[in-house]
Scaffold this active site. Sequence first.
Site, mmCIF file in Angstrom:
data_model
loop_
_atom_site.group_PDB
_atom_site.id
_atom_site.type_symbol
_atom_site.label_atom_id
_atom_site.label_comp_id
_atom_site.label_asym_id
_atom_site.label_seq_id
_atom_site.Cartn_x
_atom_site.Cartn_y
_atom_site.Cartn_z
ATOM 1 N N ARG A 42 0.854 -1.177 0.000
ATOM 2 C CA ARG A 42 0.000 0.000 0.000
ATOM 3 C C ARG A 42 0.899 1.238 0.000
ATOM 4 O O ARG A 42 1.485 1.593 1.017
ATOM 5 C CB ARG A 42 -0.870 -0.021 1.265
ATOM 6 C CG ARG A 42 -2.011 0.981 1.282
ATOM 7 C CD ARG A 42 -2.606 1.089 2.692
ATOM 8 N NE ARG A 42 -1.756 1.906 3.543
ATOM 9 C CZ ARG A 42 -1.604 1.729 4.855
ATOM 10 N NH1 ARG A 42 -2.228 0.758 5.473
ATOM 11 N NH2 ARG A 42 -0.807 2.524 5.553
ATOM 12 N N HIS A 82 -3.295 4.693 4.809
ATOM 13 C CA HIS A 82 -4.507 3.862 4.929
ATOM 14 C C HIS A 82 -5.705 4.579 4.313
ATOM 15 O O HIS A 82 -6.430 4.035 3.499
ATOM 16 C CB HIS A 82 -4.761 3.556 6.410
ATOM 17 C CG HIS A 82 -6.116 3.015 6.723
ATOM 18 N ND1 HIS A 82 -6.543 1.797 6.248
ATOM 19 C CD2 HIS A 82 -7.142 3.535 7.442
ATOM 20 C CE1 HIS A 82 -7.790 1.580 6.673
ATOM 21 N NE2 HIS A 82 -8.170 2.618 7.389
ATOM 22 N N TYR A 106 4.450 5.191 11.578
ATOM 23 C CA TYR A 106 4.701 3.759 11.776
ATOM 24 C C TYR A 106 5.570 3.110 10.698
ATOM 25 O O TYR A 106 5.956 1.966 10.843
ATOM 26 C CB TYR A 106 3.370 2.999 11.904
ATOM 27 C CG TYR A 106 2.377 3.213 10.770
ATOM 28 C CD1 TYR A 106 2.503 2.519 9.570
ATOM 29 C CD2 TYR A 106 1.304 4.096 10.905
ATOM 30 C CE1 TYR A 106 1.599 2.702 8.545
ATOM 31 C CE2 TYR A 106 0.396 4.289 9.887
ATOM 32 C CZ TYR A 106 0.536 3.590 8.705
ATOM 33 O OH TYR A 106 -0.356 3.780 7.685
#
Lengths: 354, 387
Positions: B270, B274, B283
Amino acid sequence: MAEVSLGRALNRALRDALAADPDVLVYGEDVGPLGGVFRVTDGLTAEFGEDRCFDSPLAESGIVGTAVGMAMYGHRPVVEMQFDAFAYPAFQQVVSHVAKMRNRTRGRVALPIVIRVPYGGGIGAVEHHGDSSETYYAHTPGLRVVTPATPADGYSMLREAIACPDPVVFLEPKRRYWATEDVELPVRTAPMDQAVVRRPGRDATLIAYGPTVDTALLAAEAAAEEGREVEVVDLRSLAPFDDATVTASVRRTGRAVVVHEASAFAGYGAEVAARVTERCFHYLEAPVLRVAGLDIPYPPPRLEEYHLPSVDRILAAIDRLQWEAAWVPRPEAARSDGGAAADTGPAHRLEVGA
Amino acid sequence: MTTSDAPGSPADPAHLLPSLEPVRLIDPDGTRAAPEAGAGFALPEPAVLLALLRAMVVGRRFDRQADALARQGRLAVYPSSHGQEACQVGGVLALAETDWLFPTYRDCVSLVTRGVDPVEVLTLLRGDWHSGYDPARHRCAPQCTPLATNASHAVGLTYAARRKGEDVAALVLMGDGATSEGDAHEAYNFAAVWNTPVVFLVQNNQWAISVPLRRQSAAPTLAHKAVGYGMRGYHVDGNDAAAVHAVVSRALAEARAGAGPALVEARTYRIDPHTNSDDPRRYRDDSEVDHWRRRDPVARLEALLRREGRLDDAGHRAMVDAADRLAISVRERIARLGGPRPEELFDHVYAAPTAPLRGQREEVRAWAEARRAARAGAPAADTGEEV
């Protein structure tokens, strides 16, 4: 006419539905050759074959989730959750998909699913076999939640639930499975979304459903011996709620007690009491009371008699309905005496449970 | 496959096991992969490869447009599938018209590839309604937000279709995080026990919002989970559209032929956050993203087709133009859309509104009328700027 138990009436309803519509399927845990732990599906696999009534893997979410897919493809699955408390793993599917699919898809996908749930206590079973989970479902828009109290209703309401274009959570009061009634099947009773008056009376209304209807009728019988004519309303449909029948009864009697096995706190009776109060405020002689389960996890079987509504607890609640003097006059009384009685009577005292 | 004659003894599950290395037909630089990397899968025909590239070019342009609309506040949110185009397109183009697709919220590009009107695809994310398209017409279930919960729907649907004597398979899209859900387990098990023609395509994009795969699963690969259910597992390079298409096509064909469901893990990444509300710098490291940018699925297939003389500048230009036309049309139509009607809130709760809902509908209708009247007296609403 013949003596038919609730369990047999439900079995006959499933059999007749399977015979009437090839898109009806019955499946769940142990519903095949065994006939279900309560034998409600007894003989269906033998009569209709494994294609129509079959055992699934032991997974409630999977059972309901696959039913969603089957209903999306034109079937009418009737699935069984073996016990009330074993249905919880399926809750996500019920709430997020079963209840919402029609809404999510703007009416394009209907889910005519029936989820049968044996519920309630009173059969001496150990933990996780006695929960009254009706409020979880009734709180969820998009679901119809019904519960029969008699064999005739068991047959009629299950047939109607299977034919219904909406998903139906069909709550079966397990301690009434063996209760019999003299009835000729097939039978068609009142529409499943209507409450019915099981016993007429003019002094107070007992509002009950499923397993507590019989207890309420026994209480009404006992009250009659003491000179009080108590009406018993069997709700039958918990969602949607039949305001018309309940309101008409309470406006006639001026007093109401809701009776259910589930815990009182934030329970179904709270909704009933609120609706009755909103619609009948000026007709009420006393606050609406609840006789309900205690606010405890379902007790071990040797103590369940303290938890379940009993005739005595119902009679005690009826006694507390402020018979000594009306603290609020009936509207017609207010008109005739100019409201002089309005400030008489005892203080308004809220009571919950026994 | 070897099977003991002893009743009840287990069959050797070797044929169910996925390859440890993902199946790859095209290398990241756009050359044909070595035959051993293909593990017996053949490169699809040129016409299929061109269709895959065209759909990826269109899908990426749509994705970029939707992402822009979200940043402009014209969508409530947009979960991008940037970098995952090979999975979105490779899986969907393997489906027959009569098959069903079960997408998640991250799979808008798969829906556009399936032929759903892109504006209807964005209904959910614009916040107008939960699902904007007709599932039966496109054979696409509504996009699913609760993870893995639509997997069992696909099992039930294909089971029901088989009962009706219809040849219908289903492709379920799920992410790596979703494989940890109990509903994934239940769906895999039901599909295998009922032998329904379902292919579960796990887009392992390495991150479940902020949680990396190593905190999600201790399985050798996610595809290895399949063997526990008696289901075939496939492990494929998720940035190789040719490989995804070939593997999903075979899994679907085997499932139709009665060999049961399959779990396909496509290793991808990805690239974007998100959603537009996420901050991935909290992160993960940008260097990781850069590594995967160099493995871009669209550039990879374009390079192969150019290298092998199947695509020239004009051919590529035509794809880009089609993508631009779609994006412009999406932007213009979204800008012209009116708002949803408040009265519709009550239209699809039950087959017919219940008595309590009829009362609430009347209340809301009165509020809505009052608001419309108030607006009519005010200056015309701003319809937004050009993108």
